[in-house]
Write an enzyme that holds these catalytic residues in place. Structure first.
Site, PDB file in Angstrom:
ATOM      1  N   ARG A 129      29.723  24.826  34.777  1.00  0.00           N
ATOM      2  CA  ARG A 129      29.125  24.285  33.557  1.00  0.00           C
ATOM      3  C   ARG A 129      28.927  22.790  33.650  1.00  0.00           C
ATOM      4  O   ARG A 129      27.940  22.261  33.160  1.00  0.00           O
ATOM      5  CB  ARG A 129      30.063  24.613  32.384  1.00  0.00           C
ATOM      6  CG  ARG A 129      29.758  23.884  31.113  1.00  0.00           C
ATOM      7  CD  ARG A 129      30.418  24.533  29.925  1.00  0.00           C
ATOM      8  NE  ARG A 129      30.037  25.928  29.834  1.00  0.00           N
ATOM      9  CZ  ARG A 129      30.800  26.885  29.283  1.00  0.00           C
ATOM     10  NH1 ARG A 129      31.979  26.572  28.769  1.00  0.00           N
ATOM     11  NH2 ARG A 129      30.377  28.119  29.240  1.00  0.00           N
ATOM     12  N   TYR A 130      29.875  22.114  34.260  1.00  0.00           N
ATOM     13  CA  TYR A 130      29.788  20.658  34.393  1.00  0.00           C
ATOM     14  C   TYR A 130      29.228  20.334  35.767  1.00  0.00           C
ATOM     15  O   TYR A 130      29.299  21.147  36.683  1.00  0.00           O
ATOM     16  CB  TYR A 130      31.186  20.050  34.251  1.00  0.00           C
ATOM     17  CG  TYR A 130      31.822  20.266  32.901  1.00  0.00           C
ATOM     18  CD1 TYR A 130      31.405  19.528  31.797  1.00  0.00           C
ATOM     19  CD2 TYR A 130      32.836  21.201  32.732  1.00  0.00           C
ATOM     20  CE1 TYR A 130      31.993  19.706  30.563  1.00  0.00           C
ATOM     21  CE2 TYR A 130      33.428  21.386  31.489  1.00  0.00           C
ATOM     22  CZ  TYR A 130      33.010  20.638  30.412  1.00  0.00           C
ATOM     23  OH  TYR A 130      33.601  20.826  29.194  1.00  0.00           O
ATOM     24  N   ARG A 133      32.310  20.248  38.872  1.00  0.00           N
ATOM     25  CA  ARG A 133      33.525  21.060  38.987  1.00  0.00           C
ATOM     26  C   ARG A 133      33.272  22.475  38.501  1.00  0.00           C
ATOM     27  O   ARG A 133      32.415  22.702  37.657  1.00  0.00           O
ATOM     28  CB  ARG A 133      34.679  20.429  38.211  1.00  0.00           C
ATOM     29  CG  ARG A 133      34.382  20.123  36.755  1.00  0.00           C
ATOM     30  CD  ARG A 133      35.222  18.930  36.306  1.00  0.00           C
ATOM     31  NE  ARG A 133      35.149  18.667  34.870  1.00  0.00           N
ATOM     32  CZ  ARG A 133      34.177  17.968  34.288  1.00  0.00           C
ATOM     33  NH1 ARG A 133      33.142  17.542  35.001  1.00  0.00           N
ATOM     34  NH2 ARG A 133      34.206  17.740  33.000  1.00  0.00           N
ATOM     35  N   CYS A 142      48.591  38.211  34.355  1.00  0.00           N
ATOM     36  CA  CYS A 142      49.411  37.074  33.946  1.00  0.00           C
ATOM     37  C   CYS A 142      50.851  37.544  33.860  1.00  0.00           C
ATOM     38  O   CYS A 142      51.122  38.734  33.698  1.00  0.00           O
ATOM     39  CB  CYS A 142      49.007  36.551  32.572  1.00  0.00           C
ATOM     40  SG  CYS A 142      47.329  35.901  32.540  1.00  0.00           S
ATOM     41  N   CYS A 146      49.509  36.054  26.506  1.00  0.00           N
ATOM     42  CA  CYS A 146      49.624  35.227  25.302  1.00  0.00           C
ATOM     43  C   CYS A 146      48.731  35.815  24.217  1.00  0.00           C
ATOM     44  O   CYS A 146      47.555  36.101  24.470  1.00  0.00           O
ATOM     45  CB  CYS A 146      49.167  33.809  25.588  1.00  0.00           C
ATOM     46  SG  CYS A 146      49.857  33.152  27.115  1.00  0.00           S
ATOM     47  N   CYS A 149      45.294  34.191  23.749  1.00  0.00           N
ATOM     48  CA  CYS A 149      44.455  33.991  24.943  1.00  0.00           C
ATOM     49  C   CYS A 149      42.958  33.975  24.609  1.00  0.00           C
ATOM     50  O   CYS A 149      42.457  34.824  23.887  1.00  0.00           O
ATOM     51  CB  CYS A 149      44.717  35.088  25.970  1.00  0.00           C
ATOM     52  SG  CYS A 149      43.785  34.843  27.490  1.00  0.00           S
ATOM     53  N   ARG A 151      40.664  34.428  26.866  1.00  0.00           N
ATOM     54  CA  ARG A 151      39.967  35.384  27.728  1.00  0.00           C
ATOM     55  C   ARG A 151      40.487  36.792  27.568  1.00  0.00           C
ATOM     56  O   ARG A 151      40.518  37.569  28.534  1.00  0.00           O
ATOM     57  CB  ARG A 151      40.092  34.947  29.193  1.00  0.00           C
ATOM     58  CG  ARG A 151      39.508  33.589  29.414  1.00  0.00           C
ATOM     59  CD  ARG A 151      39.059  33.351  30.838  1.00  0.00           C
ATOM     60  NE  ARG A 151      38.637  31.969  30.935  1.00  0.00           N
ATOM     61  CZ  ARG A 151      39.349  31.000  31.503  1.00  0.00           C
ATOM     62  NH1 ARG A 151      40.492  31.283  32.109  1.00  0.00           N
ATOM     63  NH2 ARG A 151      38.916  29.769  31.498  1.00  0.00           N
ATOM     64  N   ASP A 310      40.450  28.547  20.309  1.00  0.00           N
ATOM     65  CA  ASP A 310      39.105  29.131  20.347  1.00  0.00           C
ATOM     66  C   ASP A 310      38.995  30.328  19.405  1.00  0.00           C
ATOM     67  O   ASP A 310      39.958  31.075  19.229  1.00  0.00           O
ATOM     68  CB  ASP A 310      38.776  29.593  21.771  1.00  0.00           C
ATOM     69  CG  ASP A 310      38.680  28.434  22.745  1.00  0.00           C
ATOM     70  OD1 ASP A 310      38.156  27.374  22.350  1.00  0.00           O
ATOM     71  OD2 ASP A 310      39.142  28.586  23.893  1.00  0.00           O
ATOM     72  N   ASP A 347      36.674  23.120  22.477  1.00  0.00           N
ATOM     73  CA  ASP A 347      35.757  23.660  23.476  1.00  0.00           C
ATOM     74  C   ASP A 347      34.594  24.221  22.667  1.00  0.00           C
ATOM     75  O   ASP A 347      34.738  25.225  21.964  1.00  0.00           O
ATOM     76  CB  ASP A 347      36.456  24.721  24.334  1.00  0.00           C
ATOM     77  CG  ASP A 347      35.999  24.650  25.782  1.00  0.00           C
ATOM     78  OD1 ASP A 347      34.821  24.291  26.001  1.00  0.00           O
ATOM     79  OD2 ASP A 347      36.808  24.950  26.679  1.00  0.00           O
ATOM     80  N   LYS A 354      33.871  20.839  26.583  1.00  0.00           N
ATOM     81  CA  LYS A 354      34.946  20.189  25.834  1.00  0.00           C
ATOM     82  C   LYS A 354      34.458  18.905  25.179  1.00  0.00           C
ATOM     83  O   LYS A 354      33.865  18.063  25.834  1.00  0.00           O
ATOM     84  CB  LYS A 354      36.100  19.893  26.773  1.00  0.00           C
ATOM     85  CG  LYS A 354      36.766  21.154  27.287  1.00  0.00           C
ATOM     86  CD  LYS A 354      37.866  20.828  28.264  1.00  0.00           C
ATOM     87  CE  LYS A 354      38.443  22.077  28.871  1.00  0.00           C
ATOM     88  NZ  LYS A 354      37.503  22.747  29.797  1.00  0.00           N
TER      89      LYS A 354
HETATM   90  C1  LIG Z   1      37.817  23.141  30.945  1.00  0.00           C
HETATM   91  C2  LIG Z   1      36.788  23.410  31.914  1.00  0.00           C
HETATM   92  C3  LIG Z   1      36.678  22.632  33.072  1.00  0.00           C
HETATM   93  C4  LIG Z   1      37.592  21.456  33.363  1.00  0.00           C
HETATM   94  O1  LIG Z   1      37.429  20.446  32.413  1.00  0.00           O
HETATM   95  P1  LIG Z   1      38.156  19.053  32.609  1.00  0.00           P
HETATM   96  O2  LIG Z   1      37.813  18.303  31.363  1.00  0.00           O
HETATM   97  O3  LIG Z   1      37.623  18.430  33.856  1.00  0.00           O
HETATM   98  O4  LIG Z   1      39.626  19.336  32.720  1.00  0.00           O
HETATM   99  C5  LIG Z   1      35.676  22.929  33.964  1.00  0.00           C
HETATM  100  N1  LIG Z   1      34.813  23.949  33.737  1.00  0.00           N
HETATM  101  C6  LIG Z   1      34.892  24.705  32.626  1.00  0.00           C
HETATM  102  C7  LIG Z   1      33.900  25.787  32.425  1.00  0.00           C
HETATM  103  C8  LIG Z   1      35.881  24.455  31.675  1.00  0.00           C
HETATM  104  O5  LIG Z   1      35.956  25.234  30.585  1.00  0.00           O
HETATM  105  S1  SF4 Z   2      46.420  32.030  27.933  1.00  0.00           S
HETATM  106 FE1  SF4 Z   2      45.530  33.964  28.739  1.00  0.00          FE
HETATM  107  S2  SF4 Z   2      45.055  33.508  30.887  1.00  0.00           S
HETATM  108 FE2  SF4 Z   2      46.507  31.914  30.186  1.00  0.00          FE
HETATM  109  S3  SF4 Z   2      48.547  32.701  30.740  1.00  0.00           S
HETATM  110 FE3  SF4 Z   2      48.146  33.305  28.622  1.00  0.00          FE
HETATM  111  S4  SF4 Z   2      47.273  35.378  28.777  1.00  0.00           S
HETATM  112 FE4  SF4 Z   2      47.122  34.446  30.810  1.00  0.00          FE
END
Ligand SMILES: *Cc1c(COP(=O)(O)O)cnc(C)c1O
Ligand code: SF4
Length: 387
Positions: A129-130, A133, A142, A146, A149, A151, A310, A347, A354
């Site tokens: 996305r960025y 990175r 996991c 959590c 979570c 995801r 989220d 986010d 972010k």
């Molecule tokens: C959070 C995230 C990152 C890392 O973000 P930083 O601000 O560099 O820590 C990179 N890609 C995605 C898709 C993210 O959600």
């Molecule tokens: S937040 Fe989601 S991905 Fe992260 S440790 Fe917890 S369950 Fe696993």
């Protein structure tokens, strides 16, 4: 090779603030098993019957588990389960680990993939996305699932887990994309993998010349500190610079075991950061966050982010308002070490990425001056250069 067995000495006055965690109903388990991360994974609590060994299950938890049977699995290591309060369903550790009926409810804005992570996927398992990175999801397992979570749509669902071919596709994508200088190995929790598989992945990433840094996102220092073994740490340090970002949400989680796990990483030259999620009734007040962050700094963990929770489906009962988040930030900046003040970010839903949020410290601004207020509320003028 440097001697990896030498741990930095820790002053007794610091160490005594970190008490060993209770073993709950597992007091009689031999140390060799209790200290073995695989024992915890094998003995993960997954059913109401398992939970009943550790807590007095509330009606809400029991109905939440029944109703959500097909939604989001229960999975709690004995280590983390023993941190839960036996009687109090509002315990901040228990709220993160046990299901509730509120998970079955969805706010009108709740969605499965609020961050549109699936949209920015050039290949399966990579969100790019960025500019520089990528997020690289290598597993959906996991140590602890959590309840908050982001995801949930994937995590804890073995049917969606990445196979080896998909992981190789991810590595190939990074290899042919020179803009990627930072790889965040995430999931799920990559440290649910065994050492050999992890070492092979890190070696492949390190072999790509344009990859400058590798980050590992893992909650094991919180939910399974036994995972941070001397062997694991010596693997990670071979591929430095590697950063570990973890996810402590409450001071109750900062046990002696967690202290020592983070200490092993720090001793090996692995900087550890913390990504807290702001959660209603768990840590949505400045005092709790300040105490957590002070304890993290003693553990040599730098508070990096506070995430607004989220709007993932089933999370609404754990979300708190942005106003509360801003209050937390207002209660940190100036009042305590800047080292204990992370960035507060949202986010942005729909894949906006972010975005930092800050209480407003600017009272007035024009081309000649800016008037700011400090944490105590006094106003001060800064004059811009005249030319
Ligand atoms: C959070 C995230 C990152 C890392 O973000 P930083 O601000 O560099 O820590 C990179 N890609 C995605 C898709 C993210 O959600
Ligand atoms: S937040 Fe989601 S991905 Fe992260 S440790 Fe917890 S369950 Fe696993």
């Amino acid at each position: 090779m440097a001697d990896e067995s030498i741990a930095s000495p820790v002053h007794a006055a610091i160490l005594e603030r970190f008490q060993p965690a209770s073993r709950g109903p597992w007091v009689d388990i031999p140390d060799t098993e209790w200290n073995d991360w695989r024992w915890h994974m094998r003995n993960s609590l997954t059913t109401l019957e398992d939970l009943a060994r550790v807590i007095e299950i509330s009606e809400d938890e029991s109905a939440g588990a029944e109703g959500g049977r097909d939604a989001f699995k229960i999975g709690i290591t004995p280590y983390y389960a023993a941190l839960m309060d036996r009687m109090d369903p509002g315990c901040p550790v228990r709220l993160q680990a046990t299901p509730r009926t509120a998970e079955l409810h969805a706010d009108s804005c709740d969605v499965e993939d609020p961050l549109a992570e699936e949209r920015d996927m050039p290949v399966r398992g990579i969100t790019h996305r960025y500019p520089d990175r990528v997020l690289f999801y290598v597993t959906h397992d996991c140590a602890m699932f959590c309840r908050h979570c982001t995801r949930k749509r994937k995590v804890a669902n073995p049917a969606t887990a990445a196979n080896e071919a998909q992981i190789q596709e991810g590595i190939e994508y990074i290899r042919r994309t020179p803009a990627v200088r930072d790889v965040i190995v995430s999931g799920g929790d990559p440290l649910t993998w065994g050492d050999d598989r992890l070492a092979a992945l890190l070696a492949q990433l390190r072999d790509i010349p344009h990859v400058e840094i590798i980050r590992i996102g893992t909650r094991t220092p919180v939910t399974l500190p036994q995972r941070i073994t001397p062997d694991l740490v010596s693997i990670i340090r071979r591929f430095q610079p590697v950063f570990v970002n973890t996810h402590f949400n409450h001071p109750k989680e900062t046990t002696r075991e967690a202290f020592e796990a983070c200490g092993r990483l720090a001793d090996a030259g692995v900087p550890v950061g913390n990504q807290m999620v702001l959660l209603r009734g768990i840590n949505d007040d400045a005092q709790t966050v300040m105490e957590l962050n002070h304890r993290l700094l003693m553990m040599r963990v730098k508070p990096y982010y506070i995430f607004q929770c989220d709007p993932t489906r089933g999370n609404s009962h754990l979300r708190t308002t942005v106003a509360r988040g801003l209050e937390v930030m207002e209660g940190l900046r100036g009042w305590t070490s800047g080292m204990a003040v992370p960035y507060y970010v949202i986010d942005a839903p729909g894949g906006g990425g972010k975005v930092p949020l800050l209480p407003s410290y600017v009272k007035y601004r024009d081309s000649s001056k800016i008037v700011v207020r400090n944490y105590r509320g006094t106003e001060h003028t800064y004059w811009e250069p005249e030319t």
